[in-house]
Design an enzyme around this catalytic site. Structure first.
Site, mmCIF file in Angstrom:
data_model
loop_
_atom_site.group_PDB
_atom_site.id
_atom_site.type_symbol
_atom_site.label_atom_id
_atom_site.label_comp_id
_atom_site.label_asym_id
_atom_site.label_seq_id
_atom_site.Cartn_x
_atom_site.Cartn_y
_atom_site.Cartn_z
ATOM 1 N N HIS A 298 49.690 27.092 12.160
ATOM 2 C CA HIS A 298 48.738 28.462 11.691
ATOM 3 C C HIS A 298 48.225 29.429 12.651
ATOM 4 C CE1 HIS A 298 45.391 28.541 8.824
ATOM 5 N NE2 HIS A 298 44.404 29.143 10.165
ATOM 6 N N GLU A 299 48.275 28.504 13.903
ATOM 7 C CA GLU A 299 47.562 29.375 15.299
ATOM 8 C C GLU A 299 48.538 30.456 15.699
ATOM 9 O OE1 GLU A 299 44.306 29.182 15.719
ATOM 10 O OE2 GLU A 299 43.788 27.278 14.849
ATOM 11 N N HIS A 302 48.169 33.533 13.152
ATOM 12 C CA HIS A 302 46.866 34.469 13.751
ATOM 13 C C HIS A 302 47.176 35.016 14.939
ATOM 14 C CE1 HIS A 302 43.857 33.006 11.712
ATOM 15 N NE2 HIS A 302 43.325 31.552 11.876
ATOM 16 N N GLU A 328 43.065 34.903 8.734
ATOM 17 C CA GLU A 328 43.148 34.049 7.954
ATOM 18 C C GLU A 328 44.719 34.002 6.543
ATOM 19 O OE1 GLU A 328 41.845 31.967 8.728
ATOM 20 O OE2 GLU A 328 42.313 30.023 7.974
#
EC number: 3.4.17.19
Lengths: 536, 536
Positions: A298-299, A302, A328
């Site tokens: 997930h990170e 980003h 997001e």
């Protein structure tokens, strides 16, 4: 000891011992007029602001990851000083003339114009509020956050109510002042500070559609899931060094540039740092590797956005990432859309087995790992929710915070209204406010207008993923081989490289051919959870 | 996964995603007159400067310890921006009136007066130089440092000469301008920026005495050492985790507060960080534990000074450590004076054995470890020198840099003069400029006036240690038990707590009853290396 340390040399201990001798002149805020120079002067000042943001980013990362606890008070002073200097530069009297003169110029390129518009937007946000309101809000938030930590632990909404009341009152004044300055409704003015260009009018039809479809969809997914045999447990322990090595391996597989970023550990995982220095954090539990693995992915989503921003605009407002929804969308694209797809899980399973020395038992087949990754379970806590039930948490909060900002909802009625919303959308009875309206830090921190971006990000992720796979037929087979370069090429071209040169709605329209809608997200959920094979 | 990471939450990634919404007003530099308020206004502005220094300290530490290499250029921009803001605040037009009005006030306490004097000193240093000189020097140093790294590797003094010429010319202009502004000779003006209050007139008699005594002393020490059987080798490997654990153990034994600091690894060991966040670094080699152990003890000496500064003045100039000489006196007090004493080595040896699982062979007796720690060997490289030969390196540099600043030494003659100096004091023939006048970064960086502090620090360390042991008879027996608290109590009272409320010469005079002299250092060397027992 020719290779020993320089015992006498304390150089380069800049902070403690270096006097302020040789310092580059960063440029005092002078401006002598002239349209042609106004824009260039603005670029210089905003480059300084970008450096201040970078300093704040690294110092905030350090606070979460590295800082000894006894330094907390002084670090708060340091962060406040840098934020105050940023505010001083942005609101300096000369800035008003510079912006007006630059806007009167006619020779700017499209990117320069977009850059100037972002400068104007930052200036409007910073100057809209009288100093005493900013100060009052800052102090109220500091008190509120402390009170909230205590109140959440005790599930004591009544005790927290005076603080929330104060923060909300000041936030409403903020929203009104910003709205007047920017020609926006109060709630749109709040939204704009997190997601430039996004308006309530964009959100309402999307969330209306979600609200109509979601309860039935969740029921159908749960019914289908119940018809399948339960997932086999994946038993550990999973030692931290192996989990970390797996995370690094996957980061690099996705295209993360380790020479311009880091992976570390913090209590609350996040993606932060600075330009060309993007720092992810995660945390590990030894009895389950999935939270850290998916957290890192997930990170990394980003981080790839940050690392893909256009180098030539790196220190200017137009070169920054385009708001919370797009950000997001990039993390959810990677984590939810791609890395929980069956194709990716088929590829990654042998690597996970290898990382932990697992043998090819039935539990360690891709089929079973995938079952874990797409398990759906309605729950009380937003940050623990799966991708099917997650938007329900946002719908509840969005409706309530609009009503709080407009004054239509009395704070005394918040817990009941919150619990009613969860019951209506998820069918759950919230047992206490700790697991209800007290669970999130956003409202205690005055972050109204922030929540919808999470759900919009999920919509945008699905819509971008669908467009990418349709426009570039080489993406799907490559992902199935663990090769993310065609997908990243598409994202760099259609999202990352555009930075803040256009708004989120414009970037979505250009990249996908549609305005942001819920359709791709809903189709994705149906396809992954309800189709015959139930595992796209 | 109730304990899993907050997958959707990227909060608190302040730097990248948080808009400039809620920022405390750090106070724009306004001043409407009035003596009574002037001093208080100054304190506010200098607290901001202190926060900026803290930010620079942490960001510089990060650059040496943590930063991914691809971020180097952007970090340089960030550091330059913060240093520029510090300069802008310090030289803002209103500052001149504030200082004058505060100085005209009569109601200040002694510490407030000393604080005001330190503010005036910083202001004088910052405003003495015209902007174009600062800029020219900054650029020359950037070019010079790059050229020096190459020239040192190639031992190419001729290739470096144009850069050193440029830096020296600009440094001489700097010294003249500062000297005129502050009523000091050019060299004293340079000295004052590293060591407030120290003047050439303090240094010359001390160094004259050293120059007379040192060559004979070194010969005598070497002769005595040669009469003893050689030290037995301590053979490793010494694994890094054990070395690190030993370092931490000793730091805490000395009184380092781990809740307000850290120990990490960097290529060039240093003590840096920020107020209440003092960060030491070291580096490890597996075949010798002594360099890292003594390096940690040295930096711990610096750190204990920082941690012992008075809390009520922590963000003001008067609350800062009192210059390079006092700082170096604290590190050398710990490392050289105390931790290489036979009494300490007797205590520490069993702990070292335990750290590395060594058995009680003759090599692992205190006698033999002590022999290693006080081994004397004249060499070419300053930073590798022992405490007996170290001042010789400084005497050579001090004489030469005074002559360079005054214009009495042509740079073409520097290598020859340098080598002559080393020959005269250490009896060594410097084989090349890499091991001669090109070895240190100080002159290439324009740091003239910095070198003498190293030797003055060694003198001050001996003088303070002698006074402490005489005034507090409980110190010596406590150190022999590994208990540093009586020594630290004396240092806190007589040095640390005074911060910058008095100059180094004044602090030495009050603490020891004498002005700074070479006598205690020379007595210490004779006692440790030439006395019958040769091991005090």
């Amino acid at each position: 000891m020719p290779n020993g340390p320089a015992l006498y040399d304390i150089y380069p201990s800049l902070g403690l011992f270096m006097p302020a001798l040789h310092i580059p002149l960063a440029g005092v805020l002078h401006y002598d007029g002239g349209m042609s120079k106004a824009y260039q002067t603005l670029e210089r000042h905003f480059a300084r602001l970008s450096s201040l943001n970078d300093a704040l980013g690294i110092l905030s990362w350090d606070k979460e990851v590295i800082m000894p606890h006894g330094a907390a008070d002084r670090r708060a002073d340091t962060l406040a000083t840098l934020a105050g200097l940023r505010h001083d530069i942005l609101t300096a009297p000369a800035m008003t003339d510079l912006l007006a003169d630059a806007e009167a110029g006619t020779t700017l390129t499209a990117w320069q114009k977009a850059n100037l518009a972002e400068m104007r937007r930052s200036h409007a946000h910073a100057t809209a509020l009288p100093g005493d309101l900013v100060e009052a809000l800052t102090q109220a938030i500091t008190r509120s956050e402390m009170a909230w930590r205590e109140a959440r632990a005790q599930s004591d909404y009544a005790g927290f109510l005076p603080h929330l009341t104060e923060v909300l009152n000041l936030t409403r004044q903020t929203a009104t002042a910003k709205g007047q300055a920017m020609g926006l409704s109060p709630y749109d003015a709040l939204l704009d500070s997190f997601d430039p260009g996004t308006r309530q009018s964009h959100i309402d039809p999307i969330f209306t559609k979600l609200e109509a479809d979601l309860p039935g969809l969740i029921s159908a997914v749960l019914e289908k899931q119940a018809s399948l045999p339960p997932a086999l447990p994946l038993t550990g322990p999973f030692p931290v060094p192996q989990q970390e090595a797996l995370g690094r391996r996957l980061m690099q597989q996705l295209g993360f540039d380790m020479s311009r970023g880091r992976l570390d550990v913090s209590t609350h995982p996040f993606c932060g740092g600075a330009t060309y220095d993007v720092r992810l954090t995660t945390r590990y539990v030894e009895d389950d590797f999935i939270p850290a693995m998916m957290g890192v992915l997930h990170e990394t989503g980003h981080a790839l956005y940050e690392q893909g921003l256009p180098a030539e605009w790196v220190s200017q407002p137009v070169g920054k990432a385009g708001g919370m929804t797009l950000h997001e969308s990039q993390s959810l694209m990677v984590e939810m859309q791609v890395c929980r797809s069956r194709a990716f899980v088929d590829w990654v399973t042998p690597h996970v087995r290898e990382a932990f020395g697992a043998s090819q038992t039935p539990a360690w087949q891709a089929e079973n790992l995938h079952r874990h990754l797409i398990h759906v379970q309605p729950g009380f806590i937003r940050v623990d929710a799966d991708e099917v039930t997650y938007p329900a948490h946002i719908l509840v909060r969005y409706k309530l915070e609009k009503a709080m900002v407009s004054g239509d909802l009395s704070l005394a009625d918040l817990p009941g209204a919150f619990n009613d919303g969860i019951k209506a959308l998820l069918g759950l009875d919230v047992p206490d406010d700790r697991r209800g309206c007290l669970q999130d830090i956003h409202w205690p921190e005055g972050l109204f207008g922030y929540f919808p971006c999470y759900a919009l990000g999920a919509m945008a992720a699905a819509q971008l993923r669908t467009a990418a796979y349709e426009q570039s037929p080489d993406i799907a087979p490559a992902v199935a081989q663990g090769d993310f370069s065609p997908l990243m090429h598409w994202l760099r071209t259609n999202v990352h490289s555009r930075a803040s040169s256009a708004s989120m709605p414009e970037i979505l329209q250009t990249a996908t051919g549609f305005p942001l809608k819920a359709d791709a997200y809903l189709a994705h959920i149906r396809n992954r959870y309800l189709s015959r094979s139930a595992g796209a």
